[in-house]
Motif scaffolding. Sequence first.
Motif, mmCIF file in Angstrom:
data_model
loop_
_atom_site.group_PDB
_atom_site.id
_atom_site.type_symbol
_atom_site.label_atom_id
_atom_site.label_comp_id
_atom_site.label_asym_id
_atom_site.label_seq_id
_atom_site.Cartn_x
_atom_site.Cartn_y
_atom_site.Cartn_z
ATOM 1 N N PRO A 176 1.671 -14.647 4.950
ATOM 2 C CA PRO A 176 1.605 -15.360 3.672
ATOM 3 C C PRO A 176 0.726 -16.599 3.672
ATOM 4 N N ASN A 177 0.590 -17.261 4.824
ATOM 5 C CA ASN A 177 -0.170 -18.519 4.871
ATOM 6 C C ASN A 177 -0.972 -18.569 6.164
ATOM 7 N N LEU A 236 4.642 -2.060 2.949
ATOM 8 C CA LEU A 236 3.881 -3.266 3.270
ATOM 9 C C LEU A 236 4.769 -4.461 3.611
ATOM 10 N N ALA A 237 6.069 -4.319 3.393
ATOM 11 C CA ALA A 237 6.983 -5.445 3.635
ATOM 12 C C ALA A 237 6.917 -5.886 5.100
ATOM 13 N N GLY A 238 6.700 -7.145 5.314
ATOM 14 C CA GLY A 238 6.645 -7.697 6.660
ATOM 15 C C GLY A 238 5.281 -7.665 7.307
ATOM 16 N N THR A 239 4.285 -7.052 6.652
ATOM 17 C CA THR A 239 2.964 -6.915 7.278
ATOM 18 C C THR A 239 1.975 -7.985 6.837
ATOM 19 N N VAL A 240 2.262 -8.652 5.730
ATOM 20 C CA VAL A 240 1.328 -9.632 5.176
ATOM 21 C C VAL A 240 1.650 -11.022 5.731
ATOM 22 N N GLN A 275 4.449 -7.845 -6.175
ATOM 23 C CA GLN A 275 4.835 -6.583 -6.777
ATOM 24 C C GLN A 275 4.288 -5.391 -6.001
ATOM 25 N N GLU A 276 3.069 -5.521 -5.457
ATOM 26 C CA GLU A 276 2.490 -4.428 -4.663
ATOM 27 C C GLU A 276 3.327 -4.168 -3.408
ATOM 28 N N ILE A 277 3.829 -5.236 -2.800
ATOM 29 C CA ILE A 277 4.673 -5.077 -1.610
ATOM 30 C C ILE A 277 5.966 -4.365 -1.979
ATOM 31 N N VAL A 278 6.596 -4.800 -3.078
ATOM 32 C CA VAL A 278 7.844 -4.173 -3.530
ATOM 33 C C VAL A 278 7.614 -2.704 -3.870
ATOM 34 N N GLU A 308 -5.436 -8.134 4.742
ATOM 35 C CA GLU A 308 -5.430 -7.871 3.316
ATOM 36 C C GLU A 308 -4.375 -8.714 2.606
ATOM 37 N N LYS A 309 -4.693 -9.072 1.354
ATOM 38 C CA LYS A 309 -3.746 -9.812 0.536
ATOM 39 C C LYS A 309 -3.153 -8.870 -0.502
#
Length: 498
Positions: A220-221, A214-218, A8-11, A3-4
């Motif tokens: 980024p590239n 969600l911090a650390g789960t996404v 702001q959603e992560i924060v 998921e992307k």
Amino acid sequence: MSEKYSRQEIVDSVPQKGFFGQPKGLFTLFFTEFWERFSYYGMRAILVFYMYYEISDGGLGLDQTTALSIMSIYGSLVYMSGIIGGWLADRIFGTSKAVFYGGILIMLGHIALAIPGNLALFFVSMVLIVLGTGLLKPNVSSVVGEIYADNDDRRDAGFSIFYMGINMGGFLAPLIVGTVGMDINFHLGFSIAAVGMFLGLVIFIATKKKNLGLAGTVVPNPLLPSERKTTILIFTIATVIIAAAVAIGIPTGLLTFNSFVALVGIFGILIPIAYFTVMYRSKKTTEVERSHLLAYIPLFIASVMFWAIQEQGSTILAAYADTRTDLEFAGITISPAWFQSLNPLFIITLAPVFAWLWVKLGSRQPSIPQKFSLGLLFAGLSFLVILLPAYFGGPAALVNPLWLVLSYFIVVLGELCLSPVGLSATTKLAPAAFSAQTMSLWFLSNAAAQAINAQLVKFYTVENEMMYFGIIGGASIALSILLFIFAPRIQQFMKGVR
């Protein structure tokens, strides 16, 4: 996680209150890094002595100069491996999983050291700890950056608190692991380091879901499907080339310790240059981000100079504490490993003062380049201080331990001007597509410094220590003045980042 989510959603997924007025996720990251640093600095406090102490004293019996070079190369590879850790986090499994996998490898490395063995087992432990730290260290710092909004004024103070956690672990470790390792048994000391990393993993697993959101789960590239085959092929070819180089180089004498040190030194310089080039030329990097990278280059160079001095606290100054210092002081016998607690002790004491000072000064505080300039000034002065005992008493006399205490204190003033500020600046100046990899680039400044140190330590002798400390300290002060002069121009390239 495929998921992307927006920044702001992560924060918003992270509870924003609950740890000294900071996001609750800072608790998880603070104590994970506390125990990781406890394990690493505990191991490091006795490792150089383990290498050059005689076999009859429980050591490996290596030559002292060789042990100092290995120590520097070890430190360089630990930070250089952050390239792999940052890339894996950015493109495959995210920073949270990188922290977890890294912790497991570090723990296994300390367990290998805890088993009485030989030089081969020592090198196995090195590989495990190098790879594990490369996964954990840059990525746990990147997660700290993720739990704050871009315009959150608490960010610098949060990094200072996080940095204090690092140094609380670093303070306790030499006192506990150092005392056990030096007075009882080296391997028992290393086993305590392994337990420390285990506790860090427990805290991370138990609290990350609630505190980090969600911090650390996404990722980024993430790798595109078309890139996966190419990536696997590149890694396979690289592995085969390395294995072939070792298999051919060692028996033929082409791959010796000295040639390996030189090779690491070359990579320590070339890899950061390649990193800057790739990020600057990438289509995913915007014009503003390119300007940020140009501003980052002089800060990186200043960081290399600073760490070249600071990291000698665990090599040259460790040996200095063991062989040049009067260890009978005020009626007690001092362990040479205890001096490794001075740096973190002073940081624990002074970090809240510096955090308060930056908040109090607000917009009137020195710019990021000016803070780096101050860091270099103090680093240079710390080396000029330690040459004075030889000037006053000659190279034969044992030195009062307070000279070492003063040197460590002065370099800490510089570290608090440069290191937490550098961590924060890296998260601000990093291109969005290379967030974790830019944090790896920050740690590469330490890798480059220690790769250079592996060569520098060969020039140190008791007879020429005044010249050794004087030249390196003077070079740092000269670079400090140069950086201060160009600070306004560097600030312009930051495009509003302070």
